[in-house]
Design a protein around this motif. Structure first.
Motif, PDB file in Angstrom:
ATOM      1  N   UNK A 119      72.489  32.187 116.208  1.00  0.00           N
ATOM      2  CA  UNK A 119      73.502  31.125 116.087  1.00  0.00           C
ATOM      3  C   UNK A 119      74.561  31.159 117.189  1.00  0.00           C
ATOM      4  N   UNK A 120      74.180  31.562 118.399  1.00  0.00           N
ATOM      5  CA  UNK A 120      75.144  31.658 119.496  1.00  0.00           C
ATOM      6  C   UNK A 120      75.766  30.303 119.831  1.00  0.00           C
ATOM      7  N   UNK A 121      74.951  29.276 119.949  1.00  0.00           N
ATOM      8  CA  UNK A 121      75.444  27.917 120.212  1.00  0.00           C
ATOM      9  C   UNK A 121      75.778  27.283 118.869  1.00  0.00           C
ATOM     10  N   UNK A 122      76.858  27.758 118.266  1.00  0.00           N
ATOM     11  CA  UNK A 122      77.132  27.521 116.849  1.00  0.00           C
ATOM     12  C   UNK A 122      77.239  26.043 116.507  1.00  0.00           C
ATOM     13  N   UNK A 123      77.956  25.280 117.290  1.00  0.00           N
ATOM     14  CA  UNK A 123      78.135  23.864 116.962  1.00  0.00           C
ATOM     15  C   UNK A 123      76.813  23.109 117.025  1.00  0.00           C
ATOM     16  N   UNK A 124      75.911  23.524 117.920  1.00  0.00           N
ATOM     17  CA  UNK A 124      74.601  22.876 118.016  1.00  0.00           C
ATOM     18  C   UNK A 124      73.787  23.147 116.751  1.00  0.00           C
ATOM     19  N   UNK A 125      73.776  24.397 116.313  1.00  0.00           N
ATOM     20  CA  UNK A 125      73.005  24.756 115.124  1.00  0.00           C
ATOM     21  C   UNK A 125      73.610  24.112 113.874  1.00  0.00           C
ATOM     22  N   UNK A 126      74.940  24.027 113.821  1.00  0.00           N
ATOM     23  CA  UNK A 126      75.595  23.346 112.696  1.00  0.00           C
ATOM     24  C   UNK A 126      75.120  21.894 112.609  1.00  0.00           C
ATOM     25  N   UNK A 163      78.941  20.809 102.536  1.00  0.00           N
ATOM     26  CA  UNK A 163      79.774  20.961 103.721  1.00  0.00           C
ATOM     27  C   UNK A 163      79.128  21.992 104.640  1.00  0.00           C
ATOM     28  N   UNK A 164      79.116  21.712 105.936  1.00  0.00           N
ATOM     29  CA  UNK A 164      78.520  22.600 106.931  1.00  0.00           C
ATOM     30  C   UNK A 164      79.610  22.960 107.936  1.00  0.00           C
ATOM     31  N   UNK A 165      79.688  24.221 108.309  1.00  0.00           N
ATOM     32  CA  UNK A 165      80.777  24.567 109.216  1.00  0.00           C
ATOM     33  C   UNK A 165      80.578  25.882 109.927  1.00  0.00           C
ATOM     34  N   UNK A 166      81.635  26.282 110.606  1.00  0.00           N
ATOM     35  CA  UNK A 166      81.632  27.500 111.410  1.00  0.00           C
ATOM     36  C   UNK A 166      82.423  28.585 110.705  1.00  0.00           C
ATOM     37  N   UNK A 167      81.794  29.712 110.548  1.00  0.00           N
ATOM     38  CA  UNK A 167      82.493  30.850 109.980  1.00  0.00           C
ATOM     39  C   UNK A 167      82.270  32.106 110.814  1.00  0.00           C
ATOM     40  N   UNK A 168      82.674  32.116 112.074  1.00  0.00           N
ATOM     41  CA  UNK A 168      83.441  31.039 112.661  1.00  0.00           C
ATOM     42  C   UNK A 168      83.137  30.861 114.123  1.00  0.00           C
ATOM     43  N   UNK A 169      83.980  30.017 114.703  1.00  0.00           N
ATOM     44  CA  UNK A 169      84.061  29.874 116.153  1.00  0.00           C
ATOM     45  C   UNK A 169      85.060  30.915 116.657  1.00  0.00           C
ATOM     46  N   UNK A 175      82.294  18.541 107.587  1.00  0.00           N
ATOM     47  CA  UNK A 175      82.370  19.581 108.612  1.00  0.00           C
ATOM     48  C   UNK A 175      83.627  20.431 108.432  1.00  0.00           C
ATOM     49  N   UNK A 176      83.453  21.756 108.504  1.00  0.00           N
ATOM     50  CA  UNK A 176      84.559  22.721 108.480  1.00  0.00           C
ATOM     51  C   UNK A 176      84.605  23.462 109.805  1.00  0.00           C
ATOM     52  N   UNK A 177      85.801  23.935 110.163  1.00  0.00           N
ATOM     53  CA  UNK A 177      85.973  24.706 111.390  1.00  0.00           C
ATOM     54  C   UNK A 177      86.772  25.972 111.093  1.00  0.00           C
ATOM     55  N   UNK A 178      86.049  27.085 110.960  1.00  0.00           N
ATOM     56  CA  UNK A 178      86.701  28.382 110.804  1.00  0.00           C
ATOM     57  C   UNK A 178      86.893  29.016 112.166  1.00  0.00           C
ATOM     58  N   UNK A 238      83.646  19.119 120.274  1.00  0.00           N
ATOM     59  CA  UNK A 238      82.395  19.461 119.595  1.00  0.00           C
ATOM     60  C   UNK A 238      82.483  19.177 118.098  1.00  0.00           C
ATOM     61  N   UNK A 239      83.560  19.634 117.479  1.00  0.00           N
ATOM     62  CA  UNK A 239      83.671  19.454 116.033  1.00  0.00           C
ATOM     63  C   UNK A 239      84.133  18.041 115.676  1.00  0.00           C
ATOM     64  N   UNK A 240      84.812  17.382 116.592  1.00  0.00           N
ATOM     65  CA  UNK A 240      85.083  15.962 116.393  1.00  0.00           C
ATOM     66  C   UNK A 240      83.793  15.153 116.424  1.00  0.00           C
ATOM     67  N   UNK A 241      82.877  15.545 117.295  1.00  0.00           N
ATOM     68  CA  UNK A 241      81.568  14.886 117.346  1.00  0.00           C
ATOM     69  C   UNK A 241      80.801  15.130 116.047  1.00  0.00           C
ATOM     70  N   UNK A 242      80.790  16.385 115.587  1.00  0.00           N
ATOM     71  CA  UNK A 242      80.107  16.704 114.334  1.00  0.00           C
ATOM     72  C   UNK A 242      80.700  15.926 113.168  1.00  0.00           C
ATOM     73  N   UNK A 243      82.039  15.849 113.126  1.00  0.00           N
ATOM     74  CA  UNK A 243      82.702  15.135 112.027  1.00  0.00           C
ATOM     75  C   UNK A 243      82.439  13.642 112.090  1.00  0.00           C
ATOM     76  N   UNK A 244      82.235  13.119 113.275  1.00  0.00           N
ATOM     77  CA  UNK A 244      81.910  11.699 113.426  1.00  0.00           C
ATOM     78  C   UNK A 244      80.473  11.419 112.978  1.00  0.00           C
ATOM     79  N   UNK A 245      79.581  12.340 113.297  1.00  0.00           N
ATOM     80  CA  UNK A 245      78.183  12.191 112.881  1.00  0.00           C
ATOM     81  C   UNK A 245      77.990  12.445 111.390  1.00  0.00           C
ATOM     82  N   UNK A 246      78.771  13.384 110.848  1.00  0.00           N
ATOM     83  CA  UNK A 246      78.633  13.787 109.439  1.00  0.00           C
ATOM     84  C   UNK A 246      80.011  13.753 108.779  1.00  0.00           C
TER      85      UNK A 246
END
Length: 330
Positions: free
Chosen positions: A53-60, A71-77, A102-105, A90-98
């Motif tokens: 899960x190195x590229x965390x936002x991609x895998x999320x 809810x899907x998120x980072x635990x953490x970045x 989306x959570x951001x830890x 990145x997380x704005x894009x995820x939140x727009x798509x879903x």
């Protein structure tokens, strides 16, 4: 306790590939959603052959696309590795798509060894800018003025929920200061759990994000039909943690029946202590062990995690745990 959730490191088992790990994570996430888990987080680690899960936002994004409501998120970045603006985008894009999923830890550690940290970081400034970076990131995700010189696009106005993660007292103090939810990583660093939660709750300052403290603790769980089978599954996690401790990280090992014969005694003592916040056994056993943790620390939410070599057994373990955790929810 109000909710229960799941942390997945997308482990790469011995004999398998990163592609297998991603497929396993999707299978687990779909099963977790069906079992009633509230959120599914993935963690940032680098230069580790056993964690995909190195590229965390991609895998999320991949997991979010394969699920519907959880809810899907980072635990953490690990924020020191990144520019706040890039994480906001990145997380704005995820939140727009879903939307609303989306959570951001945010963590303060590099999530890797120092050589890799040097390869990752924007610079090696010894100054600790974590608090300022958190503030900057939250600003980008908020209602940014149209004439602001820098905007996160996407990101501005998404108000992605931000969590502070920690395994010491610093994160508890920072989360309380900002009025943010807090998650403590007791699954590998249990020593300061009680003290950190007390500091967070007693120092909490209400904010636009929360009007009262909201604390989550993370624990390991290994569930199976019998206590012995659960201990067998658990051995992979112990072997992996020991290998990391000895500077020999690799893929997630096959389980063994006598883990003590595979780890030097001095290392095993440290492993057992680090992983002491663990529930392992059949359903009744983990009900007793998780119940004790809930009674002692009174988390608002419990997040569970584990590294199990066989993904079918891993899915089954989390399904059994979900039944127990659902019963423990008030």
């Amino acid at each position: 306790m109000q909710k229960f959730s799941l942390l997945d490191l997308s482990p790469v088992p011995e004999g398998k590939s990163a592609a297998d790990a991603f497929a396993n994570s999707v299978m687990l996430a779909q099963a977790a959603e069906a079992a009633g888990y509230y959120r599914y987080w993935m963690a940032e680690h680098h230069n580790m052959r056993g964690i995909a899960s190195a590229a965390t936002s991609v895998v999320i994004g991949h997991v979010a696309g394969a699920t519907k409501t959880m809810r899907i998120g980072a635990g953490g970045i690990m924020l020191p590795n990144h520019a706040p603006l890039m994480i906001a985008e990145q997380f704005g894009t995820l939140a727009t798509l879903y939307p609303d999923r989306i959570d951001l830890g945010l963590g303060r550690a590099p999530g890797t060894d120092m050589a890799t940290a040097r390869a990752l970081r924007r610079n090696m400034n010894p100054a600790d800018t974590f608090q300022l970076d958190v503030q900057e990131l939250i600003t980008y995700l908020g209602d940014t003025a149209d004439n602001a010189p820098v905007r996160a696009v996407p990101g501005a106005g998404t108000h992605v929920p931000v969590w502070i993660l920690g395994s010491s007292l610093y994160g508890a103090q920072l989360a309380a200061h900002f009025g943010l939810p807090y998650a403590f990583a007791a699954h590998f660093a249990p020593d300061m759990l009680g003290q950190a939660l007390t500091i967070y709750r007693e120092s909490f300052q209400p904010s636009q994000h929360l009007d009262k403290p909201y604390a989550m603790m993370v624990a390991n769980v290994f569930a199976a039909d019998t206590d012995d089978e659960a201990d067998y599954l658990r051995s992979s996690h112990s072997l992996s943690f020991a290998a990391l401790h000895m500077g020999k990280p690799g893929k997630l090992p096959h389980p063994v029946h006598d883990v003590a014969s595979h780890i030097p005694p001095s290392v095993l003592t440290g492993v057992n202590h680090a992983l002491s916040c663990t529930a392992s056994g059949a359903s009744a056993t983990i009900h007793r062990q998780l119940g004790s943790l809930v009674d002692t620390f009174k988390p608002d939410e419990m997040m569970v995690t584990s590294m199990i070599h066989d993904n079918v057994a891993r899915v089954r373990s989390f399904e059994v745990a979900a039944t127990v955790l659902s019963d423990l929810c008030s």
